[in-house]
Every structure is written in C-alpha cells, then in structure tokens.
Design a protein around this motif. Structure first.
Motif, mmCIF file in Angstrom:
data_model
loop_
_atom_site.group_PDB
_atom_site.id
_atom_site.type_symbol
_atom_site.label_atom_id
_atom_site.label_comp_id
_atom_site.label_asym_id
_atom_site.label_seq_id
_atom_site.Cartn_x
_atom_site.Cartn_y
_atom_site.Cartn_z
ATOM 1 N N ASN A 191 -32.883 -13.419 -1.810
ATOM 2 C CA ASN A 191 -31.963 -13.883 -2.866
ATOM 3 C C ASN A 191 -30.962 -14.905 -2.327
ATOM 4 O O ASN A 191 -30.667 -15.897 -2.980
ATOM 5 N N TYR B 236 -30.839 -18.367 -4.248
ATOM 6 C CA TYR B 236 -29.699 -18.764 -5.068
ATOM 7 C C TYR B 236 -28.695 -19.552 -4.222
ATOM 8 O O TYR B 236 -27.501 -19.319 -4.248
ATOM 9 N N ASP C 233 -23.847 -15.839 1.856
ATOM 10 C CA ASP C 233 -24.381 -17.181 1.633
ATOM 11 C C ASP C 233 -23.294 -18.076 1.063
ATOM 12 O O ASP C 233 -22.276 -17.586 0.570
ATOM 13 N N ARG D 118 -30.643 -11.205 -15.206
ATOM 14 C CA ARG D 118 -30.565 -12.393 -14.357
ATOM 15 C C ARG D 118 -29.568 -13.350 -14.966
ATOM 16 O O ARG D 118 -29.455 -13.445 -16.181
ATOM 17 N N VAL D 119 -28.890 -14.088 -14.093
ATOM 18 C CA VAL D 119 -27.938 -15.071 -14.595
ATOM 19 C C VAL D 119 -28.719 -16.246 -15.191
ATOM 20 O O VAL D 119 -28.406 -16.734 -16.267
ATOM 21 N N SER E 271 -34.950 -17.689 -11.907
ATOM 22 C CA SER E 271 -35.472 -16.461 -11.317
ATOM 23 C C SER E 271 -36.989 -16.371 -11.480
ATOM 24 O O SER E 271 -37.723 -16.112 -10.531
ATOM 25 N N GLY F 293 -39.195 -14.220 -9.187
ATOM 26 C CA GLY F 293 -38.372 -13.020 -9.341
ATOM 27 C C GLY F 293 -38.749 -12.213 -10.578
ATOM 28 O O GLY F 293 -39.193 -12.770 -11.571
ATOM 29 N N THR F 294 -38.560 -10.899 -10.487
ATOM 30 C CA THR F 294 -38.853 -10.039 -11.641
ATOM 31 C C THR F 294 -37.561 -9.580 -12.312
ATOM 32 O O THR F 294 -37.601 -8.989 -13.383
ATOM 33 N N GLY F 295 -36.422 -9.814 -11.656
ATOM 34 C CA GLY F 295 -35.160 -9.333 -12.213
ATOM 35 C C GLY F 295 -34.920 -7.862 -11.900
ATOM 36 O O GLY F 295 -33.976 -7.251 -12.386
ATOM 37 N N LEU G 72 -32.517 -6.298 -7.298
ATOM 38 C CA LEU G 72 -31.231 -5.689 -6.943
ATOM 39 C C LEU G 72 -31.110 -4.259 -7.447
ATOM 40 O O LEU G 72 -30.447 -3.426 -6.831
HETATM 41 P P1 ADP Z 1 -34.424 -11.729 -9.364
HETATM 42 O O1 ADP Z 1 -33.955 -12.408 -8.124
HETATM 43 O O2 ADP Z 1 -35.845 -11.318 -9.326
HETATM 44 O O3 ADP Z 1 -34.067 -12.458 -10.621
HETATM 45 P P2 ADP Z 1 -32.546 -9.636 -8.637
HETATM 46 O O4 ADP Z 1 -32.361 -8.287 -9.237
HETATM 47 O O5 ADP Z 1 -32.872 -9.725 -7.199
HETATM 48 O O6 ADP Z 1 -33.646 -10.331 -9.522
HETATM 49 O O7 ADP Z 1 -31.229 -10.478 -8.917
HETATM 50 C C1 ADP Z 1 -30.676 -10.507 -10.219
HETATM 51 C C2 ADP Z 1 -29.901 -11.786 -10.449
HETATM 52 O O8 ADP Z 1 -28.725 -11.801 -9.638
HETATM 53 C C3 ADP Z 1 -30.645 -13.050 -10.071
HETATM 54 O O9 ADP Z 1 -31.503 -13.489 -11.108
HETATM 55 C C4 ADP Z 1 -29.492 -14.029 -9.819
HETATM 56 O O10 ADP Z 1 -29.054 -14.553 -11.052
HETATM 57 C C5 ADP Z 1 -28.391 -13.124 -9.263
HETATM 58 N N1 ADP Z 1 -28.289 -13.178 -7.783
HETATM 59 C C6 ADP Z 1 -28.851 -12.328 -6.894
HETATM 60 N N2 ADP Z 1 -28.523 -12.634 -5.624
HETATM 61 C C7 ADP Z 1 -27.726 -13.723 -5.695
HETATM 62 C C8 ADP Z 1 -27.033 -14.538 -4.722
HETATM 63 N N3 ADP Z 1 -27.121 -14.301 -3.400
HETATM 64 N N4 ADP Z 1 -26.284 -15.579 -5.183
HETATM 65 C C9 ADP Z 1 -26.188 -15.832 -6.509
HETATM 66 N N5 ADP Z 1 -26.812 -15.108 -7.473
HETATM 67 C C10 ADP Z 1 -27.566 -14.067 -7.083
#
Ligand code: ADP
Length: 260
Positions: free
Chosen positions: A161, A165, A189, A208-209, A214, A219-221, A224
């Motif tokens: 991630n 990102y 980061d 996801r933002v 993603s 990414g699957t969302g 995390l």
């Molecule tokens: P995915 O990466 O598959 O979309 P995650 O559950 O890993 O799903 O992350 C959810 C969301 O959190 C991401 O879509 C992103 O918008 C945000 N995100 C995760 N890690 C970071 C990061 N290091 N910096 C900025 N945004 C992040």
C-alpha cells in the motif's frame, strides 16, 4: 429503542404495577447493517469481473472467434478477470476465517528482520519502477513468538500500500523498535496521505478512498481489514497517522511472546 410492557400483580389485590423494559438495539441494528452492506458490496465487487467475462464470451460466440488476434486479446482479458475474481473470493474467504478465528496459528520463533527482508525482495522491484526509495531500519536478531506467514502477510499488505499510494520519487521506510513487551513495526511513506475523516474508514471492508486507483492496481479493498483482523487476533494493535498530501505512517504493535 424497543420496549416490552409487563403487567404485574403486587401483594395487595388492588395494587397493580407495570414493568416497562427498554432495549437499546442500536448496536444490533448497526451489526445488521454492517452485514447487509458487506453482502451488497461483495456482490457488487464480484459482479464486475463476471459481467466482463460474460461480455467477452458472448462477443466471441457471436463471431469474433474467427479473428485469431481478437480471440487471443479477448482470452487474455478473460484470464485477467478470472484472476481478479479468484483474488476477491480468496480475500473474502480469508476475512471470514479471520472473523471466525478458525485458522490455527502456527507459533514459532520468528526473526523479524528476516521476514521484513523477504518482503523487501518481493516488493523492491515494484518500488524501483516508481523510483521509490524503499528503506529498512531494522534490528538484528530480534525474534518474536509468532506466526511467520501472518507477519509476512501483514507486512506485504502495508508495504505494498505504501508503494501504491505514493508518488514517483517518494520513499517508504520500514522501522522496527523493541519495546518492553512488544515490537513496534512502522511503515511510513510520503505519499498521497489520507484525510482525517477517512482514517478509520479505510479499515472497513471494501472501503477505498479512490476506487479506480485501487482496482487498477489489483486491490480488492479488503487488505487493511484483513491486516487489522490478523493483528488484533494475535493480541496486537495497529495505529495510523496520516496527513493529506504529506504521507502516512501505519504502526503495528505485536507481542514479543514467550521469553526466549
Ligand atoms: P486496497 O488497497 O485493495 O484498495 P486496502 O484495504 O489495503 O485496500 O486499503 C483501503 C484504502 O486505504 C485504499 O484503497 C487507499 O485508498 C487507502 N490507503 C491504504 N494505504 C494507504 C497509504 N499508505 N496511503 C494512502 N492511502 C492508503
């Protein structure tokens, strides 16, 4: 609020009373909503690749089969969509096992630095492609009593991630600090960062933002959400500090486990 009214007879014949019970069902309703939202989101996420697969098979059956180049191109896309489907289903199943805590932990002596280095080797090329400096600031010989695969998956997700990102020419720093009873591993980061009100939401399933960013990067969302469950199921915790356009820092605190 739900209420039940129970009439009661008191000691003397002429006196009657009522017991009124109020139930706070806010939490039950909330959990119901979480469940129905999950089913709706999961169905939607699964439908996207299925729709693509259906579209391409139909076009092929309608005659596009004749042209070999188109055929190969379509089959390649269909292969990618099947892989995506497999990835989403895999993540959903893993999350469900984590929630039910049905997976057995395989506890062993785990060398933290070795696991971080194995993740570094998997992800460094991806970082280099984006000119991102992936730095390690780890301690030699620090071991914890933990499940090695779980630790590897937590780190793979967070470091992936942090690369994803991020911007070109950014950095990702992985640092390890030994505390009294736990180890602190932070992944910092200087990428796109996360707005305040979204910082708790990104740990929710499928949140996801930026959905397109993603999805396009595979990414699957659920990453995390899976990480948070893994950390909390093993007696740890995860924290996040982030500033929009400045970067993020995810820290996990894992118990050192039995004394070596
Ligand atoms: P995915 O990466 O598959 O979309 P995650 O559950 O890993 O799903 O992350 C959810 C969301 O959190 C991401 O879509 C992103 O918008 C945000 N995100 C995760 N890690 C970071 C990061 N290091 N910096 C900025 N945004 C992040």
């Amino acid at each position: 609020l739900d209420a039940t009214i129970i009439p009661v007879n008191l000691a003397s014949e002429s006196d009657h009373g009522l017991i009124i019970l109020f139930y706070d069902i806010t939490e039950i309703r909330r959990l119901e909503k979480v469940r129905t939202d999950f089913v709706a989101n999961a169905s939607h996420e699964l439908r996207t690749p299925v729709t693509a697969l259906k579209g391409f098979t139909e076009t092929l059956l309608d005659g596009a089969l004749e042209d070999k180049e188109t055929l190969i191109h379509f089959l390649e896309i269909m292969n990618e969509e099947s892989e995506r489907l497999d990835l989403i289903i895999g993540d959903i199943l893993q999350l469900s096992r984590l929630e039910q805590r049905t997976d057995r932990m395989r506890l062993e002596t785990v060398n933290v630095k070795e696991v971080i280095e194995s993740v570094y080797h998997i992800l460094n090329q991806k970082a280099e492609n984006k000119h991102i400096d992936l730095r390690l600031n780890v301690i030699n010989d620090l071991t914890i009593w933990y499940d090695q695969d779980t630790l590897k998956q937590i780190l793979l997700n967070l470091i992936n991630n942090a690369i994803l990102y991020n911007r070109e020419y950014g950095y990702v720093e992985v640092s390890v600090v030994q505390l009294e009873y736990e180890v602190q591993i932070c992944i910092q980061d200087n990428g796109i960062g996360i707005k305040n009100h979204e910082q708790t939401r990104i740990f929710e399933r499928f949140y996801r933002v930026d959905k397109d960013r993603s999805r396009n990067s595979g990414g699957t969302g659920l990453g995390l959400s899976i990480v948070r469950h893994m950390v909390e199921n093993t007696g740890g915790k995860i924290t996040l500090e982030s500033k929009l356009n400045k970067g993020s820092s995810f820290c996990v605190y894992l118990p050192l486990g039995k004394k070596m």
